[in-house]
Design an enzyme around this catalytic site. Structure first.
Site, PDB file in Angstrom:
ATOM      1  N   ILE A 225      25.193  32.164  77.812  1.00 20.57           N
ATOM      2  CA  ILE A 225      23.986  31.469  78.257  1.00 20.57           C
ATOM      3  C   ILE A 225      22.730  32.268  77.889  1.00 20.57           C
ATOM      4  O   ILE A 225      22.801  33.477  77.671  1.00 20.57           O
ATOM      5  CB  ILE A 225      23.994  31.286  79.805  1.00 20.57           C
ATOM      6  CG1 ILE A 225      24.137  32.630  80.506  1.00 20.57           C
ATOM      7  CG2 ILE A 225      25.068  30.312  80.231  1.00 20.57           C
ATOM      8  CD1 ILE A 225      24.054  32.589  82.031  1.00 20.57           C
ATOM      9  N   ASN A 226      21.604  31.549  77.881  1.00 19.71           N
ATOM     10  CA  ASN A 226      20.316  32.222  77.811  1.00 19.71           C
ATOM     11  C   ASN A 226      20.030  32.790  79.209  1.00 19.71           C
ATOM     12  O   ASN A 226      20.845  32.664  80.114  1.00 19.71           O
ATOM     13  CB  ASN A 226      19.239  31.215  77.376  1.00 19.71           C
ATOM     14  CG  ASN A 226      18.094  31.891  76.636  1.00 19.71           C
ATOM     15  OD1 ASN A 226      17.705  33.021  76.980  1.00 19.71           O
ATOM     16  ND2 ASN A 226      17.546  31.225  75.648  1.00 19.71           N
TER      17      ASN A 226
ATOM     18  N   ASN B 190      17.034  28.742  69.885  1.00 18.04           N
ATOM     19  CA  ASN B 190      16.637  28.943  71.275  1.00 18.04           C
ATOM     20  C   ASN B 190      16.003  27.640  71.756  1.00 18.04           C
ATOM     21  O   ASN B 190      14.925  27.268  71.295  1.00 18.04           O
ATOM     22  CB  ASN B 190      15.631  30.101  71.330  1.00 18.04           C
ATOM     23  CG  ASN B 190      15.064  30.330  72.714  1.00 18.04           C
ATOM     24  OD1 ASN B 190      15.348  29.583  73.651  1.00 18.04           O
ATOM     25  ND2 ASN B 190      14.256  31.362  72.850  1.00 18.04           N
TER      26      ASN B 190
ATOM     27  N   CYS C  53      12.640  26.797  75.213  1.00 18.96           N
ATOM     28  CA  CYS C  53      11.180  26.856  75.071  1.00 18.96           C
ATOM     29  C   CYS C  53      10.575  25.549  75.558  1.00 18.96           C
ATOM     30  O   CYS C  53      11.164  24.489  75.406  1.00 18.96           O
ATOM     31  CB  CYS C  53      10.809  27.034  73.603  1.00 18.96           C
ATOM     32  SG  CYS C  53      11.654  28.398  72.823  1.00 18.96           S
TER      33      CYS C  53
END
Lengths: 304, 326
Positions: free
Chosen positions: A190-191, A126, A129
Site C-alpha cells: 500500500i501507499n 502513484n 494525488c
C-alpha cells in the site's frame, strides 16, 4: 545460487526485494552503503511533469514505530530525470521502476508518453494525488476515476504498468478490479496511511503546537498492508507487490503468504540503509536452511 | 565517503546538567568540523543526528580500545574516536544516556558538509602564541591532546555572581577577555548557544591546529548547563548581546555559529550589518541523513533564485547570507 527470481513476463527481477519510492531518491546516494545492482529493483522518487519544490513547513513527524511525512513530492521533474538520471541508472545496470505522479489525467498521460518514448521498462503510478479537476479527490479513491486514468495511461505506455493503491479507501477490492479491468500489469500496495502528528510545547499557559498531517509509514502500518494485499488477491488476478512496514525476513514471508510476488522496503531504508541487499542474502540462506528448492517453492508452501 | 559503521562506547559521562558526552570508536581516519553522525536507536524509526564535537586519531588510544575487540570484530579496525555531546530530550537521547563502556553503537558517518576554514597567510598575528592567548596543553588519558584555556577557568571561577545586580545574568565577557590579555585581532569568531557548542568545539580545535586565531563565545541558560571549552561564556542572557563588542574588538573575518534558530538568525543579522561572512550549522528533524528523502529541506537564496537545500546533505553548514528563514 538459489533462484530468487520473479518473472512478471514484461519485467524481470533477480530477487523479490525492491526499494520503495521516496526512500531511495534516484539511487545516487546509497552506493556508499551497498551495491545497488544487487537490489531486485529500485523505484525512483515520484516524478511529475514539472519540477516541484514540495511542501513548506515541517515535513517529518516520528511516531511510535512509524513516520509521518508530508514531503509534497519534491522532485526534479521528468525532463531533468531523463536528462540527468536515466543514463546513469542504465550505465550502472540498475534495475529500476519509474514512479510517476500528476495533478490531472493529462499529466499522467504525458508522463506515460515520455516513459514510452524513453523505453522505460516499468512504471509505478502513484494514484494518491489529488485530482485537481475532480475537486481534489484522490484518483485512487474512486473506482470510475481510477479506471479512466489507468485506461488512458495504458493506451500510451506498453511497458510493465504497476498501479500503487492507496489504503485510504473503504473497498480496496473495487479499486483493484478497476485497475485490472483497465489493463494494468501489476498492483503495488500500500501507499502511506493518512495520519496526523500533534506536537505540543508548553511555556506556562502558552501552548505552542505543531500539527503534521501526512502519510504514515513504517512498522506500525504492516497489519494494514497485509490485510489490503490479502483482500486484493482475493478478487484480482494481477500480481501484487506488497509494501508497508517491512523490516525483516519474517515480514517479507508474511507478505508472500498473503499473495505478494515481490515486496518493497520503504521507511526501513532510513534506519538500515543496507537492508535491501541484506534481506536478499537472508532469504537465500533461509531457503537453503529450510530445504526449499527456490523462492517459487517457498511461496507455494506458504500459500498452501 | 559516508559509511555504515559500528563502534564501541569508549567513554560516557555527564558533563553538565542533563548533558552527556559520548565517545565511541571509529575506523574513520578523519572527519571534518560541522559533519555529523547518525546513530541508530533501537526500536525507534529514525536515527538521531549528532554533530561531531571531537575526533582523535591516536595509536595510544588504540591500545585501550583493543580490549573491546572481542565484543565487536570490526573494532580491530577502529583506530579513531568520535565524541558527540547531547542534551537529554526524548527517547533517543535517554536511550543513549543508558549506554555503558563497551556497548555497541551503529552509526552512519561522516555525513554532511563542513565549514570554510580561512587561510592563515598574511596575518602576522595568526599563531596562538603570537595572539597572546594563554593556553595549557595537556595530554589526556587517551593520549589525545587537549587545550584548556586559562580564560575558561576564569569564567568558571565567577560563581556566586549576584544575578539581581546583572539583569541579564551575563558575565562581562569583554572585561574578562582583556583581563587575561587576549590580543585584539582574531580571524574567526565562534558563537555557540547551548548544545550548539558541540561543532564549535571541534571547529575551534581544527582552527587552533592550523594556527588560525579564534575566539569562542558560548551562551547557556544556567550555570549548571555550562559545557567547558569556550574562551568566553554568557550565562542566562543572550550570547548575541556580546557579539557586536567582540566583533569591534577582534575584527574577525568570519563568524561561525551553531545553536537554536533564533540565535543563528541573529548571528546572520549581525554578520550582515558588519559585512562579515557567517557560516551557520543548522539542525532539523531528519529521516535518511543522506539527502534522498527531502524531509529536512530549507530554502536558500542563491544568484537571485530560491531553491531547496537539505540540511543533511547540502548542509548542515550554510552561508548565513543565503538562508531564507521560515
Amino acid at each position: 545460487m538459489i533462484d530468487l527470481s520473479v518473472d512478471f513476463g514484461k519485467f524481470y527481477l533477480e530477487n523479490p526485494i525492491l526499494t520503495a519510492s521516496g526512500t531511495y531518491g534516484y539511487c545516487d546516494e546509497f552506493d556508499a552503503f551497498l551495491d545497488v545492482r544487487n537490489i531486485g529493483a529500485i523505484v525512483t522518487k515520484g516524478i511529475t511533469l514539472e519540477e516541484r519544490p514540495g511542501n513548506e513547513g515541517k515535513r517529518l513527524f516520528e511516531t511510535s514505530s512509524g513516520l509521518i511525512n508530508r514531503i509534497g513530492l519534491e522532485n526534479i521533474g521528468i525532463e531533468a530525470f531523463v536528462n540527468r538520471k536515466l543514463a546513469r541508472l542504465r550505465k550502472l545496470g540498475i534495475n529500476f521502476i519509474l514512479n510517476i505522479a500528476g495533478k490531472t489525467e493529462e499529466d499522467y498521460v504525458q508522463l506515460a508518453e515520455i516513459s514510452q518514448r524513453e523505453e522505460i521498462p516499468a512504471i509505478e503510478v502513484n494514484v494518491s494525488c489529488p485530482n485537481v479537476k475532480a475537486g481534489c479527490l484522490e484518483f485512487g479513491t474512486d473506482e470510475k476515476c481510477l479506471y479512466d486514468l489507468v485506461s488512458r495511461i495504458r493506451e500510451k505506455y506498453k511497458g510493465f504498468l504497476i498501479i500503487k493503491l492507496t489504503p485510504n479507501v473503504t473497498n480496496i477490492e473495487d479499486l483493484a478490479l478497476a485497475v485490472q479491468n483497465a489493463g494494468a500489469d501489476c498492483i503495488s500496495a500500500i501507499n502511506t496511511v493518512k495520519g496526523l502528528g500533534v506536537e505540543l510545547n508548553f511555556s506556562g499557559t502558552k501552548v505552542v503546537k505543531s500539527l503534521v498531517q501526512g502519510g504514515l509509514s513504517g512498522k506500525c502500518i504492516k497489519p494494514v498492508a497485509l490485510s489490503m494485499v490479502k483482500r486484493i488477491k482475493e478478487v484480482a488476478n494481477l500480481p501484487v507487490i506488497g509494501l508497508g512496514g517491512i523490516s525483516n525476513l519474517n515480514d517479507m514471508l508474511e507478505f508472500f503468504t498473503v499473495g505478494a510476488e515481490a515486496i518493497q522496503i520503504g521507511t526501513e531504508n532510513f534506519t538500515n540503509p543496507s537492508i535491501a541487499v541484506n534481506l536478499a542474502k537472508e532469504l537465500a540462506e533461509f531457503i537453503v536452511k529450510q530445504g526449499f528448492r527456490d523462492l517459487k517453492h517457498l511461496k507455494e508452501e506458504l500459500r498452501k | 565517503m559516508k559509511k555504515h559503521l559500528k563502534g564501541i562506547v569508549l567513554n560516557i559521562e555527564n558533563i553538565a546538567k542533563d548533558t552527556v558526552r559520548l565517545e565511541f570508536s571509529t575506523p574513520l581516519e578523519s572527519i571534518l568540523p560541522g559533519q555529523f553522525v547518525s546513530i541508530l536507536i533501537p526500536h525507534k524509526t529514525l536515527r538521531r543526528p549528532f554533530s561531531v564535537a571531537d575526533f582523535c586519531l591516536n595509536s595510544a588510544f588504540g591500545t585501550n580500545n583493543r580490549n573491546f575487540d572481542s565484543i565487536l570484530e570490526e573494532n580491530a579496525k577502529n583506530k579513531g574516536a568520535i565524541t558527540v555531546l547531547f542534551k537529554l530530550k526524548g527517547d533517543g537521547t535517554n536511550y543513549l544516556k543508558g549506554l555503558q563502556k563497551g556497548d555497541m553503537i551503529d552509526y552512519l558517518a561522516p555525513l554532511g558538509n563542513t565549514f570554510t576554514i580561512p587561510d592563515n597567510k598574511n596575518n602576522p598575528k595568526n599563531t596562538a602564541s603570537a595572539s597572546g592567548d594563554i593556553t595549557i596543553k595537556t595530554t589526556d588519558a587517551r593520549g589525545c591532546e587537549t587545550v584548556d584555556r586559562i580564560n575558561q577557568t576564569v569564567m568558571n571561577g565567577t560563581k556566586g555572581m549576584d544575578k539581581d545586580s546583572e539583569p541579564s545574568g551575563a558575565i562581562e565577557t569583554k572585561a574578562v577577555a582583556c583581563a587575561i590579555g587576549v590580543n585584539s585581532s582574531k580571524k574567526a569568531l565562534l558563537i555557540g548557544a547551548g548544545i550548539g557548542i558541540a561543532p564549535m568545539l571541534y571547529l575551534k580545535k581544527i582552527l587552533d591546529k592550523k594556527s588560525i586565531s579564534n575566539y569562542l563565545i558560548s551562551g547557556f541558560k544556567t550555570e549548571e548547563e555550562v559545557i567547558k571549552g569556550s574562551d568566553g561564556v554568557v550565562i542566562g542572557g543572550s550570547v548575541i548581546d556580546k557579539v557586536q563588542n567582540l566583533i569591534d574588538e577582534f575584527r574577525p573575518e568570519i563568524l561561525y555559529s551553531c545553536g537554536p534558530k533564533v540565535v543563528l538568525q541573529m548571528v546572520c543579522d549581525i554578520a550582515k550589518k558588519n559585512e562579515l561572512r557567517a557560516e551557520i550549522a543548522m539542525e532539523k528533524v531528519m529521516a535518511c541523513g543522506i539527502g534522498v528523502c527531502r524531509g529536512c529541506v530549507i530554502k536558500l537564496e542563491k544568484d537571485d533564485a530560491i531553491k531547496n537545500a537539505s540540511v543533511c546533505a547540502d548542509g548542515p553548514v550554510f552561508s548565513g547570507a543565503e538562508v531564507i528563514w521560515e
